[in-house]
Design a protein around this motif. Structure first.
Motif, short mmCIF file in Angstrom:
data_model
loop_
_atom_site.label_atom_id
_atom_site.label_comp_id
_atom_site.label_asym_id
_atom_site.label_seq_id
_atom_site.Cartn_x
_atom_site.Cartn_y
_atom_site.Cartn_z
N GLY A 103 15.01 16.69 -70.40
CA GLY A 103 14.61 17.58 -71.49
C GLY A 103 15.05 19.02 -71.28
N HIS A 104 15.68 19.29 -70.14
CA HIS A 104 16.15 20.66 -69.87
C HIS A 104 17.63 20.72 -69.56
CE1 HIS A 104 11.97 22.05 -69.76
NE2 HIS A 104 11.71 20.94 -69.08
N THR A 105 18.17 19.62 -69.04
CA THR A 105 19.57 19.67 -68.60
C THR A 105 20.53 19.38 -69.75
OG1 THR A 105 21.21 18.84 -67.04
CG2 THR A 105 19.56 17.25 -67.78
N LEU A 106 21.58 20.15 -69.81
CA LEU A 106 22.61 19.95 -70.83
C LEU A 106 23.69 18.99 -70.34
CD1 LEU A 106 21.25 22.73 -71.66
CD2 LEU A 106 23.41 23.27 -72.76
N CYS A 107 23.78 18.79 -69.03
CA CYS A 107 24.78 17.86 -68.49
C CYS A 107 24.07 16.64 -67.91
CB CYS A 107 25.65 18.55 -67.44
SG CYS A 107 24.80 18.99 -65.92
N ASP A 108 24.82 15.57 -67.69
CA ASP A 108 24.25 14.37 -67.07
C ASP A 108 24.04 14.62 -65.58
OD1 ASP A 108 24.30 13.14 -69.50
OD2 ASP A 108 25.96 11.76 -69.04
N TYR A 109 23.14 13.84 -65.00
CA TYR A 109 22.86 14.08 -63.58
C TYR A 109 22.40 12.82 -62.88
CZ TYR A 109 17.78 13.84 -64.30
OH TYR A 109 16.51 13.39 -64.59
N GLY A 110 22.65 12.80 -61.57
CA GLY A 110 22.06 11.82 -60.67
C GLY A 110 21.33 12.58 -59.58
N LEU A 111 20.64 11.85 -58.72
CA LEU A 111 19.89 12.50 -57.64
C LEU A 111 20.16 11.83 -56.30
CD1 LEU A 111 16.40 12.95 -59.39
CD2 LEU A 111 18.01 14.78 -58.81
N HIS A 112 20.46 12.64 -55.29
CA HIS A 112 20.39 12.21 -53.90
C HIS A 112 18.94 12.44 -53.47
CE1 HIS A 112 24.80 12.59 -53.78
NE2 HIS A 112 24.73 13.87 -54.06
N VAL A 113 18.46 11.65 -52.52
CA VAL A 113 17.06 11.79 -52.09
C VAL A 113 17.00 12.30 -50.65
CG1 VAL A 113 14.84 10.64 -51.82
CG2 VAL A 113 16.42 9.88 -53.61
N THR A 114 16.41 13.47 -50.48
CA THR A 114 16.30 14.06 -49.14
C THR A 114 15.17 13.39 -48.36
OG1 THR A 114 17.08 16.17 -50.01
CG2 THR A 114 15.89 16.24 -47.91
N VAL A 115 15.44 13.11 -47.10
CA VAL A 115 14.42 12.48 -46.24
C VAL A 115 14.15 13.42 -45.06
CG1 VAL A 115 13.80 10.47 -44.86
CG2 VAL A 115 15.27 10.19 -46.88
N THR A 116 12.91 13.89 -44.97
CA THR A 116 12.54 14.78 -43.85
C THR A 116 11.47 14.13 -42.98
OG1 THR A 116 10.91 15.85 -45.27
CG2 THR A 116 13.07 16.89 -45.13
N THR A 172 28.14 24.90 -77.99
CA THR A 172 27.88 24.76 -79.42
C THR A 172 26.72 23.81 -79.69
OG1 THR A 172 29.57 23.04 -79.41
CG2 THR A 172 30.22 25.24 -80.19
N ASP A 173 26.27 23.13 -78.66
CA ASP A 173 25.15 22.21 -78.84
C ASP A 173 24.26 22.37 -77.62
OD1 ASP A 173 23.37 20.15 -79.03
OD2 ASP A 173 24.87 18.65 -79.62
N ASP A 174 23.20 23.15 -77.77
CA ASP A 174 22.37 23.43 -76.59
C ASP A 174 21.13 22.54 -76.55
OD1 ASP A 174 20.91 24.56 -78.56
OD2 ASP A 174 20.86 26.59 -77.69
N ARG A 175 21.15 21.44 -77.32
CA ARG A 175 20.13 20.43 -77.09
C ARG A 175 20.25 19.97 -75.64
NH1 ARG A 175 21.45 15.78 -81.13
NH2 ARG A 175 23.46 16.79 -81.06
N ALA A 176 19.14 19.79 -75.00
CA ALA A 176 19.20 19.37 -73.59
C ALA A 176 19.48 17.87 -73.57
CB ALA A 176 17.91 19.71 -72.88
N GLY A 177 20.75 17.53 -73.85
CA GLY A 177 21.10 16.12 -74.05
C GLY A 177 21.58 15.39 -72.81
N GLY A 178 21.45 16.02 -71.64
CA GLY A 178 21.87 15.35 -70.41
C GLY A 178 20.92 14.23 -70.05
N VAL A 179 21.44 13.18 -69.45
CA VAL A 179 20.59 12.05 -69.06
C VAL A 179 20.72 11.77 -67.56
CG1 VAL A 179 20.72 10.97 -71.34
CG2 VAL A 179 22.37 10.30 -69.57
N PHE A 180 19.69 11.12 -67.05
CA PHE A 180 19.70 10.65 -65.66
C PHE A 180 20.66 9.47 -65.54
CE2 PHE A 180 18.04 7.57 -62.54
CZ PHE A 180 18.19 8.32 -61.38
N LEU A 181 21.48 9.48 -64.51
CA LEU A 181 22.45 8.40 -64.31
C LEU A 181 22.06 7.58 -63.08
CD1 LEU A 181 25.68 10.60 -64.59
CD2 LEU A 181 24.79 9.09 -66.38
N PRO A 182 21.64 6.34 -63.29
CA PRO A 182 21.46 5.47 -62.13
C PRO A 182 22.83 5.19 -61.52
CG PRO A 182 20.59 4.47 -64.15
CD PRO A 182 21.41 5.64 -64.55
N ARG A 183 22.90 5.16 -60.20
CA ARG A 183 24.19 4.97 -59.54
C ARG A 183 24.13 3.73 -58.64
NH1 ARG A 183 24.77 8.87 -55.88
NH2 ARG A 183 22.57 9.39 -56.06
#
Ligand code: ZN
Length: 457
Positions: free
Chosen positions: A113-126, A444-455
């Motif tokens: 709902g905030h990102t304009l580009c698509d994204y995935g996530l790496h998971v940090t382990v501490t 030109t389109d600032d809808r937060a249209g980015g989606v989470f990408l399962p990898r």
């Protein structure tokens, strides 16, 4: 929709090509495609069609202790799109005691709902307790196959070698890959202690708290652990040519079957430690880890990237307002949040400083920005290529204009190391999954249209 009149970059260089988009994906690529009745035609004359670029290493809106955070997803993803990057892979960092999946949920909330580009996530382990490691297979099946471990940042994120061994064993067992920040946390802490105790607290001293020996020691140790555990490994932000030499030797010893990947970041290629003595504000903007290195490293790293010994080019984008860095610097460099920007600059800056100069071929440039990060980080089936079936993430790049770089995005962006540099080339138009999001260099389109990408690796 048909893109015609432009050129694409193939393995042999530029070639005239048209790209047809049906809905959200690419349906056809060819040299002789003609418009169908009623089809929208995009005239790409004079420009190159690139796949939307992938930045495999960013930190958008990263919350830190004390309420500070790097610039948020809206601002950072806007810079990404304007710079021709349509996908980033960011990091979910658990707080102390928080489960990995809860951290992923928290990051999804920051981005969705905030990102304009698509994204995935790496998971940090501490935390490598059995309870945390037991989460790994579930995360991998949920599309989060890449994990991150730190040998740096003592008392915060650092794992001991024993903990790193446990993590690598678990990640390997379930088919994931580990990304490692290879600096020796103990060595850095000791160097920092000496600096602070002798009154050397200004930003100019920051690089001395990150000696080259610290990176080399950690690189050697993590490569040895990879050999022992057989865990697929990416060493992130390698900043020294000596580190790349160690990686090359390890690959030779391990043979073809081992996965040993080296990432390099924009600022280690094209900026150097001279910035720390170029005034207080510039030094603040350049505080990042590993730090900017002596000037000879950049060209050396670029040659390794060109030769295929480094695998892809990221940014480690983690941008803070200068005011926030300055406030934190009151107590000395050690309290300044680490990170600088680059997601908006990566294409244009690498084109200017590597392709125009003849150091990087056009096909290799496209590979290290698009195809390789997508392939190595689990997005091979849908991102990083202009091929039928892939997402219609398309960038029109005009290679001709020459102008002075003005940082993209919010006006208070101060992490930019790149402002005022002369550059060549401009990202003019961008489509994300078939939807135009940038036209004429403006969003030109600032809808937060980015989606989470399962990898999937
Ligand atoms: Zn990072």
């Amino acid at each position: 929709m048909l893109f015609r009149g432009g050129q694409t970059i193939t393995s042999s260089g530029l070639s005239p090509a048209a790209v047809r988009v049906a809905g959200t994906t690419i349906s056809e690529v060819g040299s002789d495609l003609n418009p169908q009745p009623g089809e929208t035609v995009v005239d790409a004359t004079g420009r190159w069609l690139l796949p939307g670029a992938i930045d495999g290493h960013t930190h958008f809106g990263m919350p830190l202790a004390g309420g500070l955070s790097s610039l948020d997803w809206a601002a950072s993803s806007t810079a990404a799109l304007l710079g021709g990057t349509t996908t980033v892979i960011d990091f979910a960092n658990p707080d102390a005691g928080e489960s990995l999946s809860a951290a992923v949920g928290r990051w999804r909330n920051l981005a969705d709902g905030h990102t304009l580009c698509d994204y995935g996530l790496h998971v940090t382990v501490t935390d490598t307790s059995p309870e945390r490691l037991a989460e790994i297979p579930g995360l991998i099946s949920a599309g989060l196959p890449t994990f991150k471990g730190f040998l740096a940042y003592k008392n915060r994120l650092m794992l001991t070698l024993e903990q790193m061994r446990s993590l690598m064993t678990a990640v390997h067992e379930h088919g994931g890959m580990l990304l490692v920040h290879a600096e020796d946390g103990e060595m850095n802490a000791a160097a920092e202690h000496v600096l602070l105790n002798t009154g050397r607290t200004a930003p100019v001293w920051h690089p001395l708290a990150h000696p080259a020996e610290s990176e080399l020691k950690a690189v050697g140790e993590v490569l040895a652990l990879a050999a022992e555990t057989h865990c697929p490994l990416t060493i992130v932000h390698l900043s020294l040519t000596d580190s790349v030499d160690a990686l090359k030797r390890a690959r030779q010893t391990a043979g073809e079957s081992a996965t040993l990947i080296g990432e390099v970041c924009l600022h280690h290629l094209f900026a150097d430690e001279g910035l720390y003595s170029s005034g207080h504000e510039t030094a603040l903007a350049a505080i990042c880890s590993p730090p900017l290195r002596p000037a000879a490293n950049g060209p050396g790293l670029l040659a390794e990237l060109a030769a295929g010994n480094l695998d892809f080019l990221s940014t480690d984008h983690c941008e803070f307002c200068l005011a926030a860095k300055a406030a934190a610097a009151a107590g000395g460099f050690a309290g300044v949040p680490n990170g600088c920007g680059g997601v908006g600059e990566r294409l244009v800056m690498s084109y200017t400083k590597a392709v125009v100069t003849g150091d990087l071929s056009l096909p290799r440039w496209q590979e290290v920005l698009c195809e390789r990060p997508a392939a190595l980080l689990g997005l091979a089936d849908r991102k990083g290529r202009l091929s039928p079936g892939c997402d219609a993430d398309i960038v029109l790049f005009d290679p001709t204009p020459e102008y002075r770089w003005d940082p993209l995005g919010a006006s208070d962006r101060a992490g930019s190391l790149w402002a005022g540099l002369m550059v060549r080339g401009r990202v003019s138009d961008v489509w994300l999954r078939g939807r135009q999001v940038v036209a004429g260099g403006r969003v030109t389109d600032d809808r937060a249209g980015g989606v989470f990408l399962p990898r999937q690796l």
